[in-house]
Design a protein around this motif. Structure first.
Motif, mmCIF file in Angstrom:
data_model
loop_
_atom_site.group_PDB
_atom_site.id
_atom_site.type_symbol
_atom_site.label_atom_id
_atom_site.label_comp_id
_atom_site.label_asym_id
_atom_site.label_seq_id
_atom_site.Cartn_x
_atom_site.Cartn_y
_atom_site.Cartn_z
ATOM 1 N N ALA A 91 16.227 12.870 -7.715
ATOM 2 C CA ALA A 91 17.272 11.804 -6.886
ATOM 3 C C ALA A 91 16.199 11.022 -5.058
ATOM 4 O O ALA A 91 16.612 9.876 -5.679
ATOM 5 N N CYS A 92 15.813 12.074 -4.552
ATOM 6 C CA CYS A 92 14.587 11.180 -3.630
ATOM 7 C C CYS A 92 13.641 10.783 -3.899
ATOM 8 O O CYS A 92 13.359 9.505 -3.830
ATOM 9 N N ILE A 93 13.206 10.892 -5.016
ATOM 10 C CA ILE A 93 11.990 10.691 -5.635
ATOM 11 C C ILE A 93 12.340 9.428 -6.145
ATOM 12 O O ILE A 93 11.820 8.253 -6.767
ATOM 13 N N GLN A 94 13.290 8.952 -7.588
ATOM 14 C CA GLN A 94 13.803 8.462 -7.564
ATOM 15 C C GLN A 94 13.829 6.624 -6.439
ATOM 16 O O GLN A 94 13.966 5.369 -7.136
ATOM 17 N N ARG A 95 14.661 7.067 -5.532
ATOM 18 C CA ARG A 95 14.920 5.894 -4.817
ATOM 19 C C ARG A 95 14.132 6.221 -3.681
ATOM 20 O O ARG A 95 14.140 5.015 -2.620
ATOM 21 N N GLY A 96 13.376 7.102 -3.352
ATOM 22 C CA GLY A 96 12.258 7.114 -2.527
ATOM 23 C C GLY A 96 11.197 5.869 -2.130
ATOM 24 O O GLY A 96 10.405 5.354 -2.933
ATOM 25 N N LYS A 97 10.660 5.334 -0.854
ATOM 26 C CA LYS A 97 9.329 4.523 -0.948
ATOM 27 C C LYS A 97 8.309 5.516 -1.559
ATOM 28 O O LYS A 97 7.991 6.515 -0.463
ATOM 29 N N ALA A 98 7.116 5.079 -2.020
ATOM 30 C CA ALA A 98 6.105 5.828 -2.854
ATOM 31 C C ALA A 98 5.122 5.054 -0.755
ATOM 32 O O ALA A 98 4.610 3.800 -0.760
ATOM 33 N N PHE A 99 3.842 5.388 -0.382
ATOM 34 C CA PHE A 99 2.990 5.562 0.382
ATOM 35 C C PHE A 99 2.112 5.472 -0.173
ATOM 36 O O PHE A 99 1.303 6.986 -0.675
ATOM 37 N N TYR A 100 0.963 4.888 0.274
ATOM 38 C CA TYR A 100 -0.620 4.411 -0.622
ATOM 39 C C TYR A 100 -1.223 4.920 0.695
ATOM 40 O O TYR A 100 -1.016 4.772 2.005
ATOM 41 N N ASP A 101 -2.554 5.770 -0.231
ATOM 42 C CA ASP A 101 -3.619 5.781 0.972
ATOM 43 C C ASP A 101 -4.054 6.351 0.168
ATOM 44 O O ASP A 101 -4.611 6.486 -1.382
ATOM 45 N N ARG A 102 -5.732 6.720 0.527
ATOM 46 C CA ARG A 102 -6.737 7.108 0.924
ATOM 47 C C ARG A 102 -7.027 8.029 0.411
ATOM 48 O O ARG A 102 -7.072 8.664 1.920
ATOM 49 N N ASP A 103 -7.538 9.726 0.322
ATOM 50 C CA ASP A 103 -8.080 10.521 0.507
ATOM 51 C C ASP A 103 -9.460 10.968 0.985
ATOM 52 O O ASP A 103 -10.388 10.130 1.335
ATOM 53 N N GLN A 104 -9.777 11.769 1.465
ATOM 54 C CA GLN A 104 -11.170 12.276 2.516
ATOM 55 C C GLN A 104 -13.081 11.696 0.489
ATOM 56 O O GLN A 104 -13.780 11.791 1.420
ATOM 57 N N GLU A 105 -12.622 12.548 -0.290
ATOM 58 C CA GLU A 105 -12.929 12.044 -1.256
ATOM 59 C C GLU A 105 -13.028 10.970 -2.012
ATOM 60 O O GLU A 105 -13.476 9.839 -3.319
ATOM 61 N N ASN A 106 -11.932 9.245 -0.943
ATOM 62 C CA ASN A 106 -12.032 8.654 -1.567
ATOM 63 C C ASN A 106 -11.137 8.217 -3.453
ATOM 64 O O ASN A 106 -10.908 7.043 -3.656
ATOM 65 N N ASN A 107 -10.027 9.005 -3.291
ATOM 66 C CA ASN A 107 -9.734 8.781 -3.983
ATOM 67 C C ASN A 107 -8.123 8.759 -3.286
ATOM 68 O O ASN A 107 -7.443 8.686 -2.631
ATOM 69 N N ASP A 108 -7.547 7.135 -4.731
ATOM 70 C CA ASP A 108 -6.086 6.245 -4.503
ATOM 71 C C ASP A 108 -5.612 8.035 -4.290
ATOM 72 O O ASP A 108 -4.461 8.590 -5.660
ATOM 73 N N TYR A 109 -4.331 7.515 -3.358
ATOM 74 C CA TYR A 109 -2.611 7.992 -4.361
ATOM 75 C C TYR A 109 -1.781 7.597 -3.359
ATOM 76 O O TYR A 109 -2.101 7.252 -2.377
ATOM 77 N N TYR A 110 -0.581 8.196 -3.805
ATOM 78 C CA TYR A 110 0.892 7.924 -3.079
ATOM 79 C C TYR A 110 1.706 9.166 -2.789
ATOM 80 O O TYR A 110 1.595 9.988 -4.056
ATOM 81 N N SER A 111 1.855 8.813 -1.839
ATOM 82 C CA SER A 111 2.833 10.059 -1.570
ATOM 83 C C SER A 111 3.902 9.517 -1.504
ATOM 84 O O SER A 111 4.802 8.118 -0.952
ATOM 85 N N VAL A 112 5.262 10.466 -1.989
ATOM 86 C CA VAL A 112 6.574 10.286 -1.441
ATOM 87 C C VAL A 112 7.087 11.535 -0.682
ATOM 88 O O VAL A 112 7.269 12.504 -1.070
ATOM 89 N N PHE A 113 7.694 10.772 0.094
ATOM 90 C CA PHE A 113 8.555 12.110 1.120
ATOM 91 C C PHE A 113 10.013 12.017 0.207
ATOM 92 O O PHE A 113 10.841 11.683 1.063
ATOM 93 N N CYS A 114 10.400 13.840 0.616
ATOM 94 C CA CYS A 114 11.414 14.165 0.056
ATOM 95 C C CYS A 114 12.051 15.002 1.110
ATOM 96 O O CYS A 114 11.731 16.219 1.411
#
Length: 137
Positions: A91-114
């Protein structure tokens, strides 16, 4: 006295400049990347809505978190899915906001905090995949 104040102020500003310049800027996803993630997360959330562990496993990078004990979809479904994708987390992932960032290897990723967990979705050569679940510190 006023000269001394000016010297002290100038010194403070010079010492502050590198700290301000070194402050990282918030990463911003390009519109194309955002669209790619939006399409992925829509499918991922649909799989969570129906509690479809096979579909979630198909959108997961294996071996999961480089764990040799979770190298196949069946292992992910048996070991990771039941503990990480509880009804509350789904339920949290379904309604949670995804935050964009890049890691140390320059990979794009999104995180959802639950709550105490962070769910990470990384862009790979195959597109976005669920790649990590970790502790929200």
């Amino acid at each position: 006295m006023q000269f001394l104040l000016r010297v002290m102020l100038a010194t403070a500003l010079v010492n502050l400049a590198p700290a301000v310049a070194a402050t990282p800027k918030n990463a911003v996803a390009s519109p194309a990347l955002q669209k790619e993630f939006d399409d992925f997360i829509e499918k991922f959330r649909a799989a969570l809505r129906t509690n479809d562990s096979a579909a979630v496993a198909s959108m997961t990078r294996l071996p999961f978190m480089n764990d040799s004990g979770i190298r196949a979809a069946a292992q992910f479904r048996a070991k990771t899915y039941p503990t990480s994708f509880t009804a509350k987390n789904r339920a949290c992932i379904q309604r949670g906001k995804a935050f964009y960032d890049r890691d140390q290897e320059n990979n794009d990723y999104y995180s959802v905090f639950c709550g105490q967990l962070i769910f990470v979705f990384t862009r790979t050569p195959a597109g976005f995949l669920f790649t990590d679940v970790g502790v929200n510190d």
